[in-house]
Write a protein that holds these residues in place. Structure first.
Motif, mmCIF file in Angstrom:
data_model
loop_
_atom_site.group_PDB
_atom_site.id
_atom_site.type_symbol
_atom_site.label_atom_id
_atom_site.label_comp_id
_atom_site.label_asym_id
_atom_site.label_seq_id
_atom_site.Cartn_x
_atom_site.Cartn_y
_atom_site.Cartn_z
ATOM 1 N N LEU A 117 0.817 -1.219 0.000
ATOM 2 C CA LEU A 117 0.000 0.000 0.000
ATOM 3 C C LEU A 117 0.851 1.269 0.000
ATOM 4 C CD1 LEU A 117 -2.860 -1.031 2.455
ATOM 5 C CD2 LEU A 117 -2.944 -0.900 -0.036
ATOM 6 N N ASN A 118 2.052 1.209 0.560
ATOM 7 C CA ASN A 118 2.970 2.352 0.574
ATOM 8 C C ASN A 118 2.260 3.612 1.067
ATOM 9 O OD1 ASN A 118 5.348 3.782 0.173
ATOM 10 N ND2 ASN A 118 4.896 4.216 -1.980
ATOM 11 N N PRO A 119 1.847 3.642 2.336
ATOM 12 C CA PRO A 119 1.094 4.806 2.827
ATOM 13 C C PRO A 119 1.895 6.103 2.831
ATOM 14 C CG PRO A 119 1.695 3.356 4.635
ATOM 15 C CD PRO A 119 2.057 2.626 3.390
ATOM 16 N N SER A 120 3.227 6.024 2.814
ATOM 17 C CA SER A 120 4.037 7.250 2.806
ATOM 18 C C SER A 120 3.991 7.977 1.475
ATOM 19 C CB SER A 120 5.491 6.913 3.166
ATOM 20 O OG SER A 120 6.062 6.050 2.204
ATOM 21 N N GLY A 121 3.643 7.268 0.376
ATOM 22 C CA GLY A 121 3.585 7.895 -0.934
ATOM 23 C C GLY A 121 4.927 8.117 -1.583
ATOM 24 N N GLU A 122 5.985 7.521 -1.073
ATOM 25 C CA GLU A 122 7.306 7.701 -1.660
ATOM 26 C C GLU A 122 7.414 6.950 -2.985
ATOM 27 O OE1 GLU A 122 10.125 6.387 1.169
ATOM 28 O OE2 GLU A 122 9.892 8.134 2.490
ATOM 29 N N VAL A 123 8.361 7.390 -3.813
ATOM 30 C CA VAL A 123 8.618 6.722 -5.090
ATOM 31 C C VAL A 123 9.554 5.556 -4.811
ATOM 32 C CG1 VAL A 123 9.464 6.985 -7.445
ATOM 33 C CG2 VAL A 123 8.323 8.896 -6.303
ATOM 34 N N THR A 124 8.993 4.387 -4.629
ATOM 35 C CA THR A 124 9.793 3.204 -4.316
ATOM 36 C C THR A 124 10.065 2.346 -5.532
ATOM 37 O OG1 THR A 124 7.779 1.999 -3.754
ATOM 38 C CG2 THR A 124 8.903 3.152 -1.962
ATOM 39 N N MET A 125 9.389 2.595 -6.655
ATOM 40 C CA MET A 125 9.657 1.882 -7.906
ATOM 41 C C MET A 125 10.279 2.852 -8.907
ATOM 42 S SD MET A 125 6.444 -0.679 -8.530
ATOM 43 C CE MET A 125 6.012 -1.934 -7.324
ATOM 44 N N PRO A 126 11.268 2.403 -9.668
ATOM 45 C CA PRO A 126 11.932 3.295 -10.621
ATOM 46 C C PRO A 126 10.957 3.851 -11.667
ATOM 47 C CG PRO A 126 13.150 1.242 -10.356
ATOM 48 C CD PRO A 126 11.838 1.050 -9.675
ATOM 49 N N ARG A 127 11.126 5.088 -12.000
ATOM 50 C CA ARG A 127 10.309 5.732 -13.035
ATOM 51 C C ARG A 127 11.100 5.772 -14.339
ATOM 52 N NH1 ARG A 127 7.964 11.282 -10.767
ATOM 53 N NH2 ARG A 127 6.887 11.116 -12.781
ATOM 54 N N PRO A 128 10.476 5.419 -15.452
ATOM 55 C CA PRO A 128 11.210 5.406 -16.733
ATOM 56 C C PRO A 128 11.470 6.823 -17.242
ATOM 57 C CG PRO A 128 8.916 4.873 -17.095
ATOM 58 C CD PRO A 128 9.083 4.967 -15.605
ATOM 59 N N GLU A 129 12.477 6.926 -18.109
ATOM 60 C CA GLU A 129 12.802 8.223 -18.683
ATOM 61 C C GLU A 129 11.754 8.680 -19.703
ATOM 62 O OE1 GLU A 129 16.664 7.891 -20.319
ATOM 63 O OE2 GLU A 129 17.684 7.906 -18.366
#
Length: 450
Positions: free
Chosen positions: A175-187
């Motif tokens: 659920l990641n309640p903190s809302g952090e970007v924990t998965m890499p985002r593509p360019e």
């Protein structure tokens, strides 16, 4: 004193052969001789002159009965008596751990210990001894000091991490309640077409759960429901009844995609373009439209916002709607059910993808294969997995989606399994698949606080 269903009173000195009362007195044959404190009392007959009724003094030497056997593990001294001390000497006073009485061993002979009252101010000896068990209340026989002791209260690894705690940890991670970007985002924006002409292999379920997993972990995701059944819209709880602007308006009437996309409630960074029953007639209407194969591609390119992922849920066919999705996409994600029928139609799908690559979309490639509805109890599922991995190699994700009832229950509540039951096996498997897709597609992973 030893426990072999007989009680030998060391306080009575009776020689063998002294009459009918000679020898040890059994607990079973002399039940009337028991005292109220639990110790049997010997009442010899008055006419027997061989018995002395006066108890000997404490610490005096006594002849041991012939039936006495030293306890197991006890060491013997030079004179044959029991020795508990390491140096071979006979200790005068020993205290059993947890006992309320003291035992005083005689200085000579091998007679059993005599219970005595503890002396005031005496220092207890913490060394446990192998004292023979008896009917003295409160005295408990303990193991040898050399034996290893393991407490039952020592927590094990399973007790440290019970199943409910592990499930709660997985739920918080998904659920990641903190809302952090924990998965890499593509360019760049990755447009992925989820296609398979075989029905019921998990295309819509895969699209919805992967999109929710990526959106929960900081990626901007758009889901385009290109199936006239509208199951992806149902799974995301997006209205798709008659009269709602949908993808049909974008394909036929060239309505901008931004006017049709709806934000998914409860899931940040996730939008959905719904599909209504009107999309069923788009196959026929697109026949006479100019550039009919690239209508969806132009609508996605004209979207003003930026997305990290665009998932296109295709219908179970190889018609114009699927062709539009293949032309608009850069990657093809093929969910394969671990059964024989799913493999049978895979060759035809690969042939169609090659035709689209040759004539309409040179950038198209099959980038991801996901095994769904995996049943570990059957050999067929294992055989299908081996065949797919041998043929496609590294394109097959290591994460495998098992059969899980929570995945099937979630759409009835208008949710994905990621939010319906984040601690279930199905949610964990889809989370691992989404993480693997994100790591494969990102050349430079971003930091967690980006």
């Amino acid at each position: 004193m030893h426990d072999d269903d007989r009680y030998d009173d060391p306080r009575v000195n009776r020689p063998e052969g002294s009459g009918s009362g000679a020898g040890p007195v059994s607990r079973e044959t002399d039940p009337q001789g028991r005292a109220t404190g639990g110790q049997p009392t010997i009442r010899p007959p008055e006419h027997d002159p061989g018995l002395r009724r006066e108890p000997p003094a404490v610490g005096a030497a006594r002849p041991a009965p012939e039936s006495y056997v030293p306890p197991p593990g006890a060491r013997s001294g030079p004179d044959g008596g029991p020795v508990n001390a390491p140096d071979g000497r006979v200790p005068s006073v020993r205290r059993n751990a947890g006992a309320s009485s003291r035992f005083e061993l005689p200085a000579q002979g091998n007679s059993p210990p005599v219970p005595t009252q503890p002396h005031p101010g005496a220092v207890p000896d913490a060394t446990p001894t192998l004292d023979t068990p008896g009917p003295v209340p409160g005295v408990v026989a303990v193991a040898s000091a050399d034996a290893a002791y393991v407490s039952r209260e020592t927590p094990t690894r399973e007790e440290d991490d019970p199943p409910l705690a592990m499930e709660a940890m997985r739920a918080v991670q998904i659920l990641n309640p903190s809302g952090e970007v924990t998965m890499p985002r593509p360019e760049r924006t990755r447009v992925m077409c989820v296609a398979n002409q075989k029905g019921g292999v998990g295309k819509t379920t895969t699209t919805v759960n992967l999109a929710v997993a990526l959106a929960l972990h900081g990626n901007r995701v758009l889901v385009v429901d290109l199936d006239p059944q509208g199951n992806a819209s149902t799974g995301l709880n997006v209205p798709h009844h008659t009269g709602v602007p949908d993808v049909y308006d974008c394909l036929i009437d060239s309505v901008p995609l931004a006017e049709v996309a709806q934000e998914v409630e409860g899931i940040p960074n996730l939008w959905c373009v719904p599909a209504t029953i009107d999309l069923a007639g788009a196959e026929i209407e697109l026949v006479s439209v100019v550039a009919r194969e690239s209508r969806l591609n132009r609508a996605i390119d004209a979207y003003p916002g930026h997305f990290d992922y665009v998932f296109i849920d295709c219908p179970p066919s190889l018609g114009l709607l699927t062709v539009n999705a293949l032309v608009a996409a850069q990657e093809v994600l093929i969910p394969i059910q671990c059964e024989y029928y799913a493999l049978e139609g895979l060759n035809q799908l690969i042939n169609n993808i090659n035709l689209v690559r040759q004539h309409l979309n040179p950038k198209l490639e099959v980038s991801t294969i996901l095994l769904t509805m995996y049943d570990r109890r059957t050999r067929l599922a294992d055989a299908v997995e081996q065949d797919v991995r041998n043929h496609f190699g590294d394109k097959v994700l290591q994460a495998v989606i098992p059969r899980n009832v929570r995945v099937s229950e979630a759409p009835s509540y208008g949710q994905s399994v990621m939010t319906y039951d984040p601690g279930s096996r199905g949610a964990t498997s889809y989370f691992e698949a989404a993480q693997e897709i994100a790591e494969r597609g990102a050349k430079e992973p971003v930091s967690r606080n980006a």
